[in-house]
Design an enzyme around this catalytic site. Structure first.
Site, PDB file in Angstrom:
ATOM      1  N   SER A 141      -6.055   0.070  -2.634  1.00  0.00           N
ATOM      2  CA  SER A 141      -5.656  -0.033  -1.221  1.00  0.00           C
ATOM      3  C   SER A 141      -6.499  -1.132  -0.592  1.00  0.00           C
ATOM      4  O   SER A 141      -7.588  -1.444  -1.097  1.00  0.00           O
ATOM      5  CB  SER A 141      -5.961   1.292  -0.511  1.00  0.00           C
ATOM      6  OG  SER A 141      -5.828   1.156   0.888  1.00  0.00           O
ATOM      7  N   TYR A 154     -11.251   8.734   1.527  1.00  0.00           N
ATOM      8  CA  TYR A 154     -10.299   7.709   1.089  1.00  0.00           C
ATOM      9  C   TYR A 154     -11.016   6.371   0.899  1.00  0.00           C
ATOM     10  O   TYR A 154     -10.864   5.716  -0.139  1.00  0.00           O
ATOM     11  CB  TYR A 154      -9.175   7.581   2.113  1.00  0.00           C
ATOM     12  CG  TYR A 154      -7.986   6.772   1.641  1.00  0.00           C
ATOM     13  CD1 TYR A 154      -7.098   7.286   0.702  1.00  0.00           C
ATOM     14  CD2 TYR A 154      -7.737   5.493   2.141  1.00  0.00           C
ATOM     15  CE1 TYR A 154      -6.000   6.557   0.272  1.00  0.00           C
ATOM     16  CE2 TYR A 154      -6.633   4.756   1.723  1.00  0.00           C
ATOM     17  CZ  TYR A 154      -5.767   5.286   0.794  1.00  0.00           C
ATOM     18  OH  TYR A 154      -4.666   4.562   0.370  1.00  0.00           O
ATOM     19  N   LYS A 158     -11.301   4.818  -2.833  1.00  0.00           N
ATOM     20  CA  LYS A 158     -10.516   3.608  -3.119  1.00  0.00           C
ATOM     21  C   LYS A 158     -11.450   2.455  -3.519  1.00  0.00           C
ATOM     22  O   LYS A 158     -11.071   1.625  -4.351  1.00  0.00           O
ATOM     23  CB  LYS A 158      -9.636   3.235  -1.920  1.00  0.00           C
ATOM     24  CG  LYS A 158      -8.461   4.204  -1.745  1.00  0.00           C
ATOM     25  CD  LYS A 158      -7.493   4.157  -2.928  1.00  0.00           C
ATOM     26  CE  LYS A 158      -6.296   5.069  -2.759  1.00  0.00           C
ATOM     27  NZ  LYS A 158      -5.327   4.973  -3.864  1.00  0.00           N
TER      28      LYS A 158
HETATM   29  N1  LIG Z   1       1.173   4.107   2.406  1.00  0.00           N
HETATM   30  C1  LIG Z   1       0.182   3.262   2.630  1.00  0.00           C
HETATM   31  O1  LIG Z   1       0.011   2.752   3.741  1.00  0.00           O
HETATM   32  C2  LIG Z   1      -0.748   2.882   1.503  1.00  0.00           C
HETATM   33  C3  LIG Z   1      -1.571   1.754   1.671  1.00  0.00           C
HETATM   34  C4  LIG Z   1      -2.431   1.408   0.649  1.00  0.00           C
HETATM   35  C5  LIG Z   1      -2.458   2.115  -0.525  1.00  0.00           C
HETATM   36  N2  LIG Z   1      -1.657   3.202  -0.661  1.00  0.00           N
HETATM   37  C6  LIG Z   1      -1.735   3.926  -1.925  1.00  0.00           C
HETATM   38  O2  LIG Z   1      -0.476   3.911  -2.561  1.00  0.00           O
HETATM   39  C7  LIG Z   1      -0.359   5.023  -3.439  1.00  0.00           C
HETATM   40  C8  LIG Z   1       0.962   5.708  -3.174  1.00  0.00           C
HETATM   41  O3  LIG Z   1       0.928   6.196  -1.847  1.00  0.00           O
HETATM   42  P1  LIG Z   1       2.227   6.367  -0.952  1.00  0.00           P
HETATM   43  O4  LIG Z   1       1.949   5.730   0.349  1.00  0.00           O
HETATM   44  O5  LIG Z   1       3.430   5.993  -1.718  1.00  0.00           O
HETATM   45  O6  LIG Z   1       2.102   7.935  -0.735  1.00  0.00           O
HETATM   46  P2  LIG Z   1       3.195   9.096  -0.722  1.00  0.00           P
HETATM   47  O7  LIG Z   1       2.425  10.262  -0.230  1.00  0.00           O
HETATM   48  O8  LIG Z   1       4.413   8.645  -0.031  1.00  0.00           O
HETATM   49  O9  LIG Z   1       3.547   9.271  -2.270  1.00  0.00           O
HETATM   50  C9  LIG Z   1       2.583   9.686  -3.171  1.00  0.00           C
HETATM   51  C10 LIG Z   1       3.244  10.441  -4.297  1.00  0.00           C
HETATM   52  O10 LIG Z   1       2.194  10.845  -5.189  1.00  0.00           O
HETATM   53  C11 LIG Z   1       2.373  12.196  -5.517  1.00  0.00           C
HETATM   54  N3  LIG Z   1       1.074  12.746  -5.901  1.00  0.00           N
HETATM   55  C12 LIG Z   1       0.032  13.066  -5.094  1.00  0.00           C
HETATM   56  N4  LIG Z   1      -0.987  13.536  -5.833  1.00  0.00           N
HETATM   57  C13 LIG Z   1      -0.581  13.503  -7.128  1.00  0.00           C
HETATM   58  C14 LIG Z   1      -1.196  13.855  -8.353  1.00  0.00           C
HETATM   59  N5  LIG Z   1      -2.436  14.359  -8.404  1.00  0.00           N
HETATM   60  N6  LIG Z   1      -0.498  13.666  -9.495  1.00  0.00           N
HETATM   61  C15 LIG Z   1       0.774  13.185  -9.475  1.00  0.00           C
HETATM   62  N7  LIG Z   1       1.394  12.863  -8.335  1.00  0.00           N
HETATM   63  C16 LIG Z   1       0.731  13.009  -7.174  1.00  0.00           C
HETATM   64  C17 LIG Z   1       2.993  12.833  -4.287  1.00  0.00           C
HETATM   65  O11 LIG Z   1       3.670  14.051  -4.609  1.00  0.00           O
HETATM   66  C18 LIG Z   1       3.931  11.728  -3.826  1.00  0.00           C
HETATM   67  O12 LIG Z   1       5.207  11.821  -4.416  1.00  0.00           O
HETATM   68  C19 LIG Z   1      -1.573   5.895  -3.165  1.00  0.00           C
HETATM   69  O13 LIG Z   1      -2.556   5.680  -4.163  1.00  0.00           O
HETATM   70  C20 LIG Z   1      -2.069   5.397  -1.825  1.00  0.00           C
HETATM   71  O14 LIG Z   1      -3.432   5.638  -1.633  1.00  0.00           O
HETATM   72  C21 LIG Z   1      -0.794   3.598   0.303  1.00  0.00           C
END
Ligand SMILES: NC(=O)c1ccc[n+]([C@@H]2O[C@H](COP(=O)([O-])OP(=O)(O)OC[C@H]3O[C@@H](n4cnc5c(N)ncnc54)[C@H](O)[C@@H]3O)[C@@H](O)[C@H]2O)c1
Length: 263
Positions: A141, A154, A158
Site C-alpha cells: 500500500s 495497518y 504494510k
Molecule cells: N482499497 C484501498 O484503498 C487500498 C489501498 C492500498 C492497498 N490496499 C490493499 O489492497 C489489498 C486488497 O484490498 P481491497 O481494497 O481490495 O479490500 P477488500 O476488503 O475489498 O477485499 C479484500 C478481500 O480479501 C479477503 N480477505 C481478507 N482477509 C483474508 C485472509 N486472511 N485470507 C484470504 N482472504 C482474505 C476479503 O474477504 C476480501 O474479499 C489489501 O492488501 C489492502 O491492504 C487497498
C-alpha cells in the site's frame, strides 16, 4: 513464458489471495482476460466461487494467513495446473486505532498483512529456485511507503510487507525470482468504504477503481518494476519523506489535525 524480463500472462498459472473482492477480484478478472489460469482464494468462499465462476478459474476457500491455508492453496494449484508462475499476496485488512487497539487486531494485521507473505514465500521458494523462475506480487500500500492516518496496525504491517518484498527481491533476484510491490493509495473497494470519514475525505478525491489498479499491475508485469504505483504522485511523497523526514511528519500531522475535525 519469456525468459528474462517481463511476464506473459497467456497460460500463466496465477494465485490471487483475497481474490473474492476489490483489487484481488479485479486482478483475477484482468489476468484471466489476458489468458491466465487463475486460482481465486478468499476467506469468503462464496465470493471466491463467484469470481472464479465468472472467469473460468478455480476457487479455494482459504485463510491466506494460515500455514495450512497457504499450503493447501499451493498444493491444489500444482496438482491441478502443474506449477505456480505468479503468486499475488493480496489479501489484507485495515483495523483502526493505535496502541490502544485490541491485541487481537494487532496480531491479525501482522498475520494477514505480513506473515501470509512469509508463509507463501516459504512454500513457493523451493520449487521456484529449482525451476529458476517465479514471481511474487505483494499488495502492500502507499501506507507501506508513507503511513496510514488512523490505523497504526495497518501502517506498521504494510511497512513490514514492503520490507519483506524488498528483502525477497534482494536475496533471490539473481536466481530468477521477480518480486513486485503494488502500493496504491485509495482504491474504491469495501476496504475504503469502511474507512473513517476523515481518511475517506483525504483519499477519495484521488481514489481509482480496482480495475484501474489491475491495469497498472498488468503493465508492471511486463517490465518487472519493483514498485507498482497506480498513483504516481506517491513516488514524490516517498522522495520528500526520505529527503526531510521531520518536515514530512509535520505535514502528515497537519493532515491528522484536519481529519480529527471531521470525526
Ligand atoms: N482499497 C484501498 O484503498 C487500498 C489501498 C492500498 C492497498 N490496499 C490493499 O489492497 C489489498 C486488497 O484490498 P481491497 O481494497 O481490495 O479490500 P477488500 O476488503 O475489498 O477485499 C479484500 C478481500 O480479501 C479477503 N480477505 C481478507 N482477509 C483474508 C485472509 N486472511 N485470507 C484470504 N482472504 C482474505 C476479503 O474477504 C476480501 O474479499 C489489501 O492488501 C489492502 O491492504 C487497498
Amino acid at each position: 513464458m519469456t525468459a528474462d524480463t517481463g511476464f506473459d500472462l497467456q497460460g500463466a498459472r496465477v494465485i490471487v489471495t483475497g481474490g473474492g473482492g476489490g483489487i484481488g477480484a479485479a486482478m483475477a478478472r484482468r489476468f484471466a482476460a489476458a489468458g491466465a489460469v487463475v486460482v481465486v482464494t478468499d476467506v469468503d468462499g462464496a465470493a471466491a466461487a463467484e469470481v472464479a465462476w465468472q472467469i473460468g478459474g478455480l476457487a479455494i476457500t482459504a485463510d491466506a494467513a494460515s500455514e495450512a491455508g497457504v499450503q493447501r492453496t499451493i498444493a491444489a494449484t500444482i496438482e491441478e495446473f502443474g506449477a505456480v508462475d505468479l503468486y499475488c499476496a493480496n489479501a489484507g485488512i485495515a483495523p483502526e486505532g493505535g496502541p490502544e487497539a485490541a491485541a487481537a487486531s494487532w496480531t491479525r494485521a501482522w498475520d494477514v498483512n505480513v506473515m501470509a507473505h512469509v508463509r507463501a514465500a516459504e512454500a513457493l521458494l523451493p520449487s521456484w529456485l529449482e525451476r529458476g523462475r517465479g514471481r511474487f506480487l505483494t499488495t502492500a500500500s502507499a501506507a507501506g511507503m508513507l503511513t496510514m492516518l488512523g490505523s497504526a496496525p495497518y501502517a506498521v504491517t504494510k511497512h513490514g510487507a514492503l520490507a519483506f518484498a524488498e528483502w525477497l527481491s534482494i536475496t533471490y533476484r539473481h536466481r530468477g525470482i521477480t518480486v513486485q510491490a503494488l502500493c496504491p493509495q485509495g482504491v474504491r473497494t469495501s476496504m475504503l468504504a469502511e474507512a473513517g470519514p476523515g481518511v475517506r475525505s483525504l483519499v477519495e478525491p484521488t481514489a481509482i477503481s480496482p480495475e484501474e489498479a489491475a491495469d497498472v499491475v498488468v503493465e508492471a508485469l511486463a517490465d518487472d518494476r519493483f514498485l507498482v504505483l497506480p498513483h504516481p504522485e506517491i513516488a514524490d511523497a516517498y522522495r520528500a519523506r526520505a529527503a526531510d523526514t521531520g518536515r514530512w511528519i509535520a505535514g502528515m500531522n497537519a493532515l491528522q489535525r484536519k481529519i480529527e475535525k471531521k470525526r
